[in-house]
Scaffold this motif. Structure first.
Motif, PDB file in Angstrom:
ATOM      1  N   TRP A 133     -45.941  11.917 -27.644  1.00  0.00           N
ATOM      2  CA  TRP A 133     -44.527  12.265 -27.686  1.00  0.00           C
ATOM      3  C   TRP A 133     -43.633  10.864 -28.725  1.00  0.00           C
ATOM      4  CZ3 TRP A 133     -42.400  16.181 -25.599  1.00  0.00           C
ATOM      5  CH2 TRP A 133     -42.991  16.954 -24.550  1.00  0.00           C
ATOM      6  N   LEU A 171     -39.973  16.148 -29.625  1.00  0.00           N
ATOM      7  CA  LEU A 171     -40.420  17.597 -29.366  1.00  0.00           C
ATOM      8  C   LEU A 171     -41.336  18.298 -30.335  1.00  0.00           C
ATOM      9  CD1 LEU A 171     -37.120  18.804 -27.779  1.00  0.00           C
ATOM     10  CD2 LEU A 171     -39.423  18.931 -26.693  1.00  0.00           C
ATOM     11  N   LYS A 217     -44.977  15.876 -30.288  1.00  0.00           N
ATOM     12  CA  LYS A 217     -46.020  16.202 -29.249  1.00  0.00           C
ATOM     13  C   LYS A 217     -47.017  17.333 -29.596  1.00  0.00           C
ATOM     14  CE  LYS A 217     -47.857  16.189 -25.094  1.00  0.00           C
ATOM     15  NZ  LYS A 217     -48.986  15.219 -24.862  1.00  0.00           N
ATOM     16  N   PHE A 238     -41.821  24.414 -27.483  1.00  0.00           N
ATOM     17  CA  PHE A 238     -41.237  23.073 -28.013  1.00  0.00           C
ATOM     18  C   PHE A 238     -40.077  23.488 -28.902  1.00  0.00           C
ATOM     19  CE2 PHE A 238     -43.797  20.191 -26.186  1.00  0.00           C
ATOM     20  CZ  PHE A 238     -45.214  20.646 -26.313  1.00  0.00           C
ATOM     21  N   ILE A 294     -37.152  24.699 -26.773  1.00  0.00           N
ATOM     22  CA  ILE A 294     -36.383  23.475 -25.940  1.00  0.00           C
ATOM     23  C   ILE A 294     -35.611  22.551 -27.211  1.00  0.00           C
ATOM     24  CG2 ILE A 294     -37.014  21.384 -24.913  1.00  0.00           C
ATOM     25  CD1 ILE A 294     -39.448  22.862 -23.540  1.00  0.00           C
ATOM     26  N   ALA A 295     -36.067  22.155 -28.277  1.00  0.00           N
ATOM     27  CA  ALA A 295     -35.391  21.524 -29.309  1.00  0.00           C
ATOM     28  C   ALA A 295     -34.035  22.296 -29.817  1.00  0.00           C
ATOM     29  CB  ALA A 295     -36.404  21.571 -30.301  1.00  0.00           C
ATOM     30  N   THR A 336     -35.293  15.819 -30.849  1.00  0.00           N
ATOM     31  CA  THR A 336     -35.791  16.752 -31.598  1.00  0.00           C
ATOM     32  C   THR A 336     -37.440  15.942 -32.372  1.00  0.00           C
ATOM     33  OG1 THR A 336     -34.774  16.199 -33.629  1.00  0.00           O
ATOM     34  CG2 THR A 336     -34.173  18.198 -32.381  1.00  0.00           C
TER      35      THR A 336
END
Lengths: 221, 56
Positions: free
Chosen positions: A101, A92, A95, B8, B11-12, A89
């Motif tokens: 990242w 994510l 980014k 994001f 997805i997380a 996490t």
């Protein structure tokens, strides 16, 4: 379904409601900041997990208690899962906010080391066939590796890092709005409840393996 | 207007969900195997306790 399972499920559902409905969007980050609730909760749980690995390891080395070894091993396995979620996490969230990242700053590096310590503990256990030797050597990993945990926790307080400064118990001008803070604590509580539920399942597995070992010894006599 | 960063977030949470589901499946599979092994060993130890048949 046990009471613990029902409590865990209910707590997680409440946390999800608060994360996606109750907590407001962030002025700067929009909705993506909501990753924080699972990211921070995973982080705190992973550190508590390694603390239990440490306590179980010390107890095993001192008293050679099979239960202590079971606690350390089960905590390592479940802690590895939570630490993996932390490392999934984080990037994510990073980014869209930082534009990168990953970076090798103190906090991220030490968290990666924590993940490697969980891996090392589990690998040492699986490498040795002799259960006593496996338990003792993995306990050494559990004890020495614990040095990483307080340094990792304090890294964002001691050093300037890419990782944000603490929002809970940070310095002046830190902190979250009350609704976000409440959501974070409820999420963290839900994750801890889930951790202890999974830990208990791991301890049941260990107990069953021990009973199987005893029966096999009985049959071979 | 939809936020492009929402993907994001999706997805997380999806990945976290998948990780925990996979782990729960792994736990259930191991529990099932251990339960079967335990039952088999218990039945074998019970068989050993059966007295031998009487001689004619």
């Amino acid at each position: 379904m046990t009471a613990h399972a029902i409590l865990t499920l209910a707590w997680l559902l409440v946390a999800l409601y608060m994360i996606f409905i109750y907590a407001p969007s962030d002025v700067n980050q929009g909705n993506v900041y909501r990753i924080m609730y699972v990211h921070v909760s995973s982080g705190w749980t992973a550190m508590i997990a390694y603390f239990l690995v440490f306590v179980g390891s010390v107890w095993y080395v001192w008293k050679r208690s099979p239960f202590a070894d079971d606690v350390a091993c089960a905590s390592a396995e479940v802690g590895f899962i939570f630490c993996s979620c932390l490392l999934i996490t984080g990037p994510l969230w990073a980014k869209p906010i930082w534009g990168i990242w990953w970076t090798w700053d103190a906090r991220l590096t030490l968290t990666f080391v924590l993940w490697l310590l969980f891996v090392a503990y589990l690998l040492v256990r699986s490498f040795f066939i002799n259960p006593g030797r496996a338990a003792l050597l993995s306990a050494v990993v559990g004890i020495i590796g614990f040095v990483d945990v307080p340094i990792d926790y304090m890294a964002i307080r001691w050093w300037r890092t890419q990782h944000p400064q603490p929002v809970i118990m940070g310095g002046p001008n830190s902190g979250l709005p009350p609704s976000m803070e409440a959501t974070l604590f409820v999420s963290a509580g839900a994750f801890l409840c889930l951790f202890f539920y999974l830990l208990r399942q791991g301890l049941r597995l260990a107990e069953a393996r021990r009973e199987i070992g005893q029966l096999r010894r009985l049959l071979s006599e | 207007m939809s936020d492009p960063n929402n993907k994001f977030l999706f997805i997380a949470y999806s990945l976290v969900w998948i990780v925990f589901m996979l782990y729960a499946w792994s736990l259930a599979r191991r529990q099932s195997k251990l339960r079967r092994d335990l039952e088999e060993l218990k039945s074998r130890t019970a068989l050993r306790d059966i007295p031998p048949p009487r001689e004619p």
